[in-house]
Design an enzyme around this catalytic site. Structure first.
Site, PDB file in Angstrom:
ATOM      1  N   CYS A 248       0.823  -1.213   0.000  1.00 34.85           N
ATOM      2  CA  CYS A 248       0.000   0.000   0.000  1.00 34.85           C
ATOM      3  C   CYS A 248       0.855   1.261   0.000  1.00 34.85           C
TER       4      CYS A 248
ATOM      5  N   CYS B 148      -1.650   1.863  -2.855  1.00 32.25           N
ATOM      6  CA  CYS B 148      -2.588   2.963  -2.580  1.00 32.25           C
ATOM      7  C   CYS B 148      -1.946   4.351  -2.616  1.00 32.25           C
TER       8      CYS B 148
ATOM      9  N   LYS C 285      -0.105   5.412  -5.909  1.00 34.33           N
ATOM     10  CA  LYS C 285      -1.180   5.409  -6.906  1.00 34.33           C
ATOM     11  C   LYS C 285      -2.063   6.643  -6.752  1.00 34.33           C
TER      12      LYS C 285
ATOM     13  N   TYR D 154      -9.165  -3.512 -10.937  1.00 35.06           N
ATOM     14  CA  TYR D 154      -8.910  -2.221 -10.293  1.00 35.06           C
ATOM     15  C   TYR D 154      -7.736  -1.491 -10.948  1.00 35.06           C
TER      16      TYR D 154
ATOM     17  N   GLU E 199      -7.663   2.071 -12.898  1.00 37.25           N
ATOM     18  CA  GLU E 199      -7.021   3.239 -12.294  1.00 37.25           C
ATOM     19  C   GLU E 199      -5.860   3.762 -13.139  1.00 37.25           C
TER      20      GLU E 199
ATOM     21  N   HIS F  63     -27.351  21.067  -1.460  1.00 37.83           N
ATOM     22  CA  HIS F  63     -27.405  21.522  -2.841  1.00 37.83           C
ATOM     23  C   HIS F  63     -26.372  22.610  -3.096  1.00 37.83           C
TER      24      HIS F  63
ATOM     25  N   GLU G 204     -26.384  14.755  -3.263  1.00 34.86           N
ATOM     26  CA  GLU G 204     -27.825  14.989  -3.026  1.00 34.86           C
ATOM     27  C   GLU G 204     -28.685  14.111  -3.937  1.00 34.86           C
TER      28      GLU G 204
HETATM   29  P1  FAD Z   1       1.356  -6.092   1.919  1.00 37.23           P
HETATM   30  O1  FAD Z   1       1.004  -4.671   2.137  1.00 37.23           O
HETATM   31  O2  FAD Z   1       1.683  -6.531   0.552  1.00 37.23           O
HETATM   32  O3  FAD Z   1       2.590  -6.398   2.897  1.00 37.23           O
HETATM   33  C1  FAD Z   1       3.291  -7.591   2.869  1.00 37.23           C
HETATM   34  C2  FAD Z   1       4.713  -7.321   3.328  1.00 37.23           C
HETATM   35  O4  FAD Z   1       5.347  -8.554   3.634  1.00 37.23           O
HETATM   36  C3  FAD Z   1       5.590  -6.671   2.261  1.00 37.23           C
HETATM   37  O5  FAD Z   1       6.169  -5.495   2.793  1.00 37.23           O
HETATM   38  C4  FAD Z   1       6.642  -7.716   1.934  1.00 37.23           C
HETATM   39  O6  FAD Z   1       7.907  -7.163   1.625  1.00 37.23           O
HETATM   40  C5  FAD Z   1       6.684  -8.493   3.236  1.00 37.23           C
HETATM   41  N1  FAD Z   1       7.150  -9.870   3.094  1.00 37.23           N
HETATM   42  C6  FAD Z   1       6.674 -10.811   2.254  1.00 37.23           C
HETATM   43  N2  FAD Z   1       7.307 -11.974   2.460  1.00 37.23           N
HETATM   44  C7  FAD Z   1       8.219 -11.760   3.446  1.00 37.23           C
HETATM   45  C8  FAD Z   1       9.177 -12.578   4.103  1.00 37.23           C
HETATM   46  N3  FAD Z   1       9.328 -13.869   3.784  1.00 37.23           N
HETATM   47  N4  FAD Z   1       9.952 -12.022   5.057  1.00 37.23           N
HETATM   48  C9  FAD Z   1       9.813 -10.711   5.387  1.00 37.23           C
HETATM   49  N5  FAD Z   1       8.928  -9.912   4.813  1.00 37.23           N
HETATM   50  C10 FAD Z   1       8.123 -10.413   3.858  1.00 37.23           C
HETATM   51  N6  FAD Z   1      -6.031  -1.008  -1.343  1.00 37.23           N
HETATM   52  C11 FAD Z   1      -6.870  -0.038  -0.910  1.00 37.23           C
HETATM   53  O7  FAD Z   1      -7.568  -0.236   0.082  1.00 37.23           O
HETATM   54  N7  FAD Z   1      -6.953   1.169  -1.558  1.00 37.23           N
HETATM   55  C12 FAD Z   1      -6.216   1.444  -2.649  1.00 37.23           C
HETATM   56  O8  FAD Z   1      -6.319   2.538  -3.208  1.00 37.23           O
HETATM   57  C13 FAD Z   1      -5.326   0.443  -3.132  1.00 37.23           C
HETATM   58  N8  FAD Z   1      -4.559   0.683  -4.215  1.00 37.23           N
HETATM   59  C14 FAD Z   1      -3.705  -0.287  -4.657  1.00 37.23           C
HETATM   60  C15 FAD Z   1      -2.951  -0.038  -5.780  1.00 37.23           C
HETATM   61  C16 FAD Z   1      -2.085  -0.980  -6.276  1.00 37.23           C
HETATM   62  C17 FAD Z   1      -1.271  -0.681  -7.507  1.00 37.23           C
HETATM   63  C18 FAD Z   1      -1.966  -2.238  -5.607  1.00 37.23           C
HETATM   64  C19 FAD Z   1      -1.020  -3.283  -6.117  1.00 37.23           C
HETATM   65  C20 FAD Z   1      -2.717  -2.509  -4.478  1.00 37.23           C
HETATM   66  C21 FAD Z   1      -3.602  -1.533  -3.997  1.00 37.23           C
HETATM   67  N9  FAD Z   1      -4.398  -1.757  -2.881  1.00 37.23           N
HETATM   68  C22 FAD Z   1      -5.265  -0.788  -2.436  1.00 37.23           C
HETATM   69  C23 FAD Z   1      -4.350  -3.052  -2.161  1.00 37.23           C
HETATM   70  C24 FAD Z   1      -3.474  -2.955  -0.898  1.00 37.23           C
HETATM   71  O9  FAD Z   1      -2.209  -2.436  -1.234  1.00 37.23           O
HETATM   72  C25 FAD Z   1      -3.321  -4.315  -0.274  1.00 37.23           C
HETATM   73  O10 FAD Z   1      -4.599  -4.891  -0.056  1.00 37.23           O
HETATM   74  C26 FAD Z   1      -2.592  -4.257   1.077  1.00 37.23           C
HETATM   75  O11 FAD Z   1      -1.324  -3.687   0.935  1.00 37.23           O
HETATM   76  C27 FAD Z   1      -2.488  -5.642   1.693  1.00 37.23           C
HETATM   77  O12 FAD Z   1      -1.788  -5.593   2.885  1.00 37.23           O
HETATM   78  P2  FAD Z   1      -1.009  -6.871   3.432  1.00 37.23           P
HETATM   79  O13 FAD Z   1      -0.520  -6.503   4.786  1.00 37.23           O
HETATM   80  O14 FAD Z   1      -1.840  -8.062   3.266  1.00 37.23           O
HETATM   81  O15 FAD Z   1       0.230  -7.072   2.447  1.00 37.23           O
HETATM   82  P1  NDP Z   2      -8.129  -7.643 -10.215  1.00 42.40           P
HETATM   83  O1  NDP Z   2      -8.336  -8.928  -9.547  1.00 42.40           O
HETATM   84  O2  NDP Z   2      -8.888  -6.465  -9.738  1.00 42.40           O
HETATM   85  O3  NDP Z   2      -8.429  -7.794 -11.763  1.00 42.40           O
HETATM   86  C1  NDP Z   2      -7.727  -8.697 -12.569  1.00 42.40           C
HETATM   87  C2  NDP Z   2      -8.242  -8.552 -13.973  1.00 42.40           C
HETATM   88  O4  NDP Z   2      -7.448  -9.295 -14.879  1.00 42.40           O
HETATM   89  C3  NDP Z   2      -9.670  -9.061 -14.141  1.00 42.40           C
HETATM   90  O5  NDP Z   2     -10.348  -8.177 -14.998  1.00 42.40           O
HETATM   91  C4  NDP Z   2      -9.474 -10.427 -14.792  1.00 42.40           C
HETATM   92  O6  NDP Z   2     -10.581 -10.769 -15.559  1.00 42.40           O
HETATM   93  C5  NDP Z   2      -8.269 -10.146 -15.649  1.00 42.40           C
HETATM   94  N1  NDP Z   2      -7.454 -11.302 -15.985  1.00 42.40           N
HETATM   95  C6  NDP Z   2      -7.125 -12.366 -15.212  1.00 42.40           C
HETATM   96  N2  NDP Z   2      -6.297 -13.181 -15.877  1.00 42.40           N
HETATM   97  C7  NDP Z   2      -6.111 -12.642 -17.102  1.00 42.40           C
HETATM   98  C8  NDP Z   2      -5.359 -13.014 -18.241  1.00 42.40           C
HETATM   99  N3  NDP Z   2      -4.613 -14.111 -18.246  1.00 42.40           N
HETATM  100  N4  NDP Z   2      -5.400 -12.220 -19.344  1.00 42.40           N
HETATM  101  C9  NDP Z   2      -6.134 -11.089 -19.338  1.00 42.40           C
HETATM  102  N5  NDP Z   2      -6.859 -10.675 -18.281  1.00 42.40           N
HETATM  103  C10 NDP Z   2      -6.841 -11.452 -17.182  1.00 42.40           C
HETATM  104  O7  NDP Z   2      -6.565  -7.410 -10.167  1.00 42.40           O
HETATM  105  P2  NDP Z   2      -5.630  -6.130 -10.339  1.00 42.40           P
HETATM  106  O8  NDP Z   2      -4.338  -6.691 -10.770  1.00 42.40           O
HETATM  107  O9  NDP Z   2      -6.287  -5.078 -11.140  1.00 42.40           O
HETATM  108  O10 NDP Z   2      -5.519  -5.610  -8.833  1.00 42.40           O
HETATM  109  C11 NDP Z   2      -5.132  -6.493  -7.788  1.00 42.40           C
HETATM  110  C12 NDP Z   2      -5.898  -6.238  -6.524  1.00 42.40           C
HETATM  111  O11 NDP Z   2      -5.352  -5.123  -5.839  1.00 42.40           O
HETATM  112  C13 NDP Z   2      -7.371  -5.877  -6.723  1.00 42.40           C
HETATM  113  O12 NDP Z   2      -8.191  -7.014  -6.801  1.00 42.40           O
HETATM  114  C14 NDP Z   2      -7.685  -5.059  -5.510  1.00 42.40           C
HETATM  115  O13 NDP Z   2      -8.146  -5.885  -4.479  1.00 42.40           O
HETATM  116  C15 NDP Z   2      -6.368  -4.423  -5.155  1.00 42.40           C
HETATM  117  N6  NDP Z   2      -6.395  -3.026  -5.585  1.00 42.40           N
HETATM  118  C16 NDP Z   2      -7.244  -2.173  -4.939  1.00 42.40           C
HETATM  119  C17 NDP Z   2      -7.350  -0.881  -5.340  1.00 42.40           C
HETATM  120  C18 NDP Z   2      -8.311   0.040  -4.642  1.00 42.40           C
HETATM  121  O14 NDP Z   2      -8.765  -0.292  -3.556  1.00 42.40           O
HETATM  122  N7  NDP Z   2      -8.639   1.187  -5.200  1.00 42.40           N
HETATM  123  C19 NDP Z   2      -6.562  -0.354  -6.444  1.00 42.40           C
HETATM  124  C20 NDP Z   2      -5.696  -1.331  -7.059  1.00 42.40           C
HETATM  125  C21 NDP Z   2      -5.632  -2.615  -6.633  1.00 42.40           C
HETATM  126  P3  NDP Z   2     -11.797 -11.643 -14.995  1.00 42.40           P
HETATM  127  O15 NDP Z   2     -11.633 -11.732 -13.523  1.00 42.40           O
HETATM  128  O16 NDP Z   2     -13.014 -10.887 -15.385  1.00 42.40           O
HETATM  129  O17 NDP Z   2     -11.676 -12.933 -15.683  1.00 42.40           O
END
Ligand code: FAD
Ligand code: NDP
Length: 450
Positions: free
Chosen positions: A43, A48, A51, A177, A181, A439, A444
């Site tokens: 994140c 997050c 992004k 997602y 985005e 408004h 609204e």
């Molecule tokens: P993570 O945050 O992935 O943390 C896991 C940590 O474990 C990492 O720091 C990693 O280095 C560490 N780790 C892994 N294996 C080991 C190991 N063996 N030893 C030591 N350390 C290790 N969510 C939202 O709610 N709002 C958003 O706007 C949003 N935007 C996103 C945009 C993108 C591009 C992506 C990819 C995700 C986004 N998410 C968003 C999703 C959100 O980032 C994740 O749901 C969240 O970070 C999950 O938290 P976590 O603690 O499960 O894992």
């Molecule tokens: P998502 O799970 O949101 O979406 C993956 C997309 O890829 C789906 O549309 C899926 O289609 C498609 N897909 C799967 N396999 C293939 C393939 N082989 N070829 C082409 N398309 C494929 O994953 P993202 O990677 O976009 O994001 C990962 C997660 O991170 C999200 O699920 C979300 O939980 C989190 N995130 C949250 C954000 C937020 O809160 N604003 C922002 C960004 C990420 P289908 O499933 O229809 O088959």
């Protein structure tokens, strides 16, 4: 070796791990948290936060385009992408330090390095053996890359945050997602964007209105959205990459291909097999509704469990688990229903509760009623483009209890949080009706639906 004995060991210093570690320490537990990369996890570092900064930049670019209609003479404006990246990276580093400071202040021991299970209660970090009665797997996930020839020529969301210059022609593959985005971000910052979906609609599971409107908004903005295009190969070299699809199309050239096809849990290579913890078919740690595995003392939260992959969910699950294990709250758990979520597309999507399709499946067609309105936000009164906002309520039964609220349009990101409170409190359509409107706002429209 007494030093390496903890009450609670957390593997992974991301959203869920840090929140759980801090909460456990606040209850008096001796806690260690192991992180191999930067604290804050996905994140903070590649999710997050950076992004949203990029989304803000794109929103500013959009506003600059709109400004002329409001009488401003801005002339040509130019983005210094390097400066934007540097500012963003600095901000993320600042957050990394804050995360570390908070852990230190709570008395959580930070252990830097990659951890690997030796058994269910022992983790090895570079030869150091750490032992605890309770262990949390909070290792998150990594972006998936398709198993097709040439896939390595593309990047993922992680690589997006490494870009030093704005690519000119970008293909985003996937319809979730991240595509929703980052396509908007890249487009509004000046790239030519093509989106390839492997079937007919993006954002599976979301309300049909949102799925259709999103595609419409992307196309109206000038992005190319190609449906039923499954990438089977990447040809060429950067900056002239070509995507070959199953139906024989050759799409390109692109100087950047971004795979956004979901994420895989980080459960391989961390010794989990030595713990006896079960994984599902996709490699997620299997947990019960208390975040515990079938192995006593081993728990998991966040993306690694394959539940809703959202930061507030990981945080809340981590905190509840700590409350349960160390805070004297034996039943503490989170509720995975009706979790509000926002997609920071352009315009954003805010949604909570059931889609119309899910409501019909659960309650039957006769019980479900839809209220919907499509309108132009007053902001667009003077702008050249007039993207619509759509609001939708899904209600059930004669009492018209609200089970779903779906919005796409300006300010949807900020307005949905308050409406989510109403939905969780069991609000009925009549409760919205007797709430005075504010408004002129977009919000609204949700309390004046007929
Ligand atoms: P993570 O945050 O992935 O943390 C896991 C940590 O474990 C990492 O720091 C990693 O280095 C560490 N780790 C892994 N294996 C080991 C190991 N063996 N030893 C030591 N350390 C290790 N969510 C939202 O709610 N709002 C958003 O706007 C949003 N935007 C996103 C945009 C993108 C591009 C992506 C990819 C995700 C986004 N998410 C968003 C999703 C959100 O980032 C994740 O749901 C969240 O970070 C999950 O938290 P976590 O603690 O499960 O894992
Ligand atoms: P998502 O799970 O949101 O979406 C993956 C997309 O890829 C789906 O549309 C899926 O289609 C498609 N897909 C799967 N396999 C293939 C393939 N082989 N070829 C082409 N398309 C494929 O994953 P993202 O990677 O976009 O994001 C990962 C997660 O991170 C999200 O699920 C979300 O939980 C989190 N995130 C949250 C954000 C937020 O809160 N604003 C922002 C960004 C990420 P289908 O499933 O229809 O088959």
């Amino acid at each position: 070796l007494v030093k390496d004995r903890f009450d609670y060991l957390v593997l992974g210093g991301g959203s869920g791990g840090v929140a759980s570690a801090r909460r456990a320490a606040s209850h008096g537990a001796r806690v260690g948290i192991i992180e191999g990369d930067r604290f804050g996890g996905t994140c903070v570092n590649v999710g997050c936060v950076p992004k949203k900064i990029m989304w803000n930049a794109a929103t500013i670019a959009e506003a600059l385009e709109d400004a002329e209609g409001y009488g401003f003479d801005i002339g040509a404006f130019k983005l210094d992408f390097g400066k934007l990246k540097q500012g963003r990276d600095n901000y993320v580093r600042y957050l990394n330090r804050i995360y570390e400071k908070h852990l230190d202040a709570e008395g959580v021991e930070r252990i830097v390095g990659w951890g690997r299970f030796v058994d269910a209660h022992t983790i090895d970090v570079a030869g150091r053996r750490l032992v605890a009665e309770h262990v949390l797997v909070a290792t998150g996930g990594t972006p998936r890359v398709p198993d097709v020839p040439g896939a390595e020529l593309g990047i993922t969301s992680d690589g997006f945050f490494d870009l030093e210059v704005l690519p000119k022609q970008v293909a985003l593959v996937g319809g979730g997602y991240i595509t929703a985005e980052l396509s908007g971000v890249l487009h509004h910052l000046g790239a030519r964007v093509t989106v390839l979906l492997h079937h007919g609609e993006p954002i599976r599971g979301f309300d049909g209105m949102l799925r259709a409107e999103l595609v419409q908004h992307m196309r109206d903005a000038g992005m190319e959205v190609m449906l039923w295009r499954e990438a089977i190969r990447v040809d060429g070299t950067t900056p002239a990459l070509v995507i070959v699809t199953r139906n024989g199309d050759r799409i390109g050239p692109f100087d950047c291909i971004l795979w956004a096809i979901g994420r895989s849990p980080r459960t391989s290579g961390i010794g989990l097999e030595s713990t006896g913890v079960a994984l599902d078919a996709d490699g997620h740690v299997v947990v019960d509704d208390l975040q515990s595995t079938a192995v006593p003392g081993v728990h998991a939260v966040g993306d690694v469990t394959g539940q809703l992959q959202l930061t507030p969910v990981a945080i809340a699950a981590g905190r509840k688990l700590a409350d349960r294990l160390f805070g004297g709250e034996p039943e503490a758990r989170i509720d995975y229903d009706d979790v509000p979520t926002v997609i920071f597309s352009h315009p954003p999507i805010g949604t909570v509760g059931l889609s119309e399709e899910a409501a019909r499946a659960r309650y039957g067609d006769a019980a479900v009623k839809i209220y919907e309105r499509r309108f132009t936000n007053l902001y667009h009164a003077l702008t050249p483009k007039k993207p619509k906002t759509t609001v939708k309520l899904v209600v059930t039964g004669t009492e018209e209890r609200i089970v779903g609220i779906h919005v796409i349009g300006l300010a949807a990101d900020e307005l949905i949080q308050g409406f989510a409170v109403a939905l969780r409190m069991g609000a009925k359509k009549s409760d919205l009706d007797r709430t005075m409107a504010i408004h002129p706002t977009a919000a609204e429209e949700l309390v004046t639906l007929r």
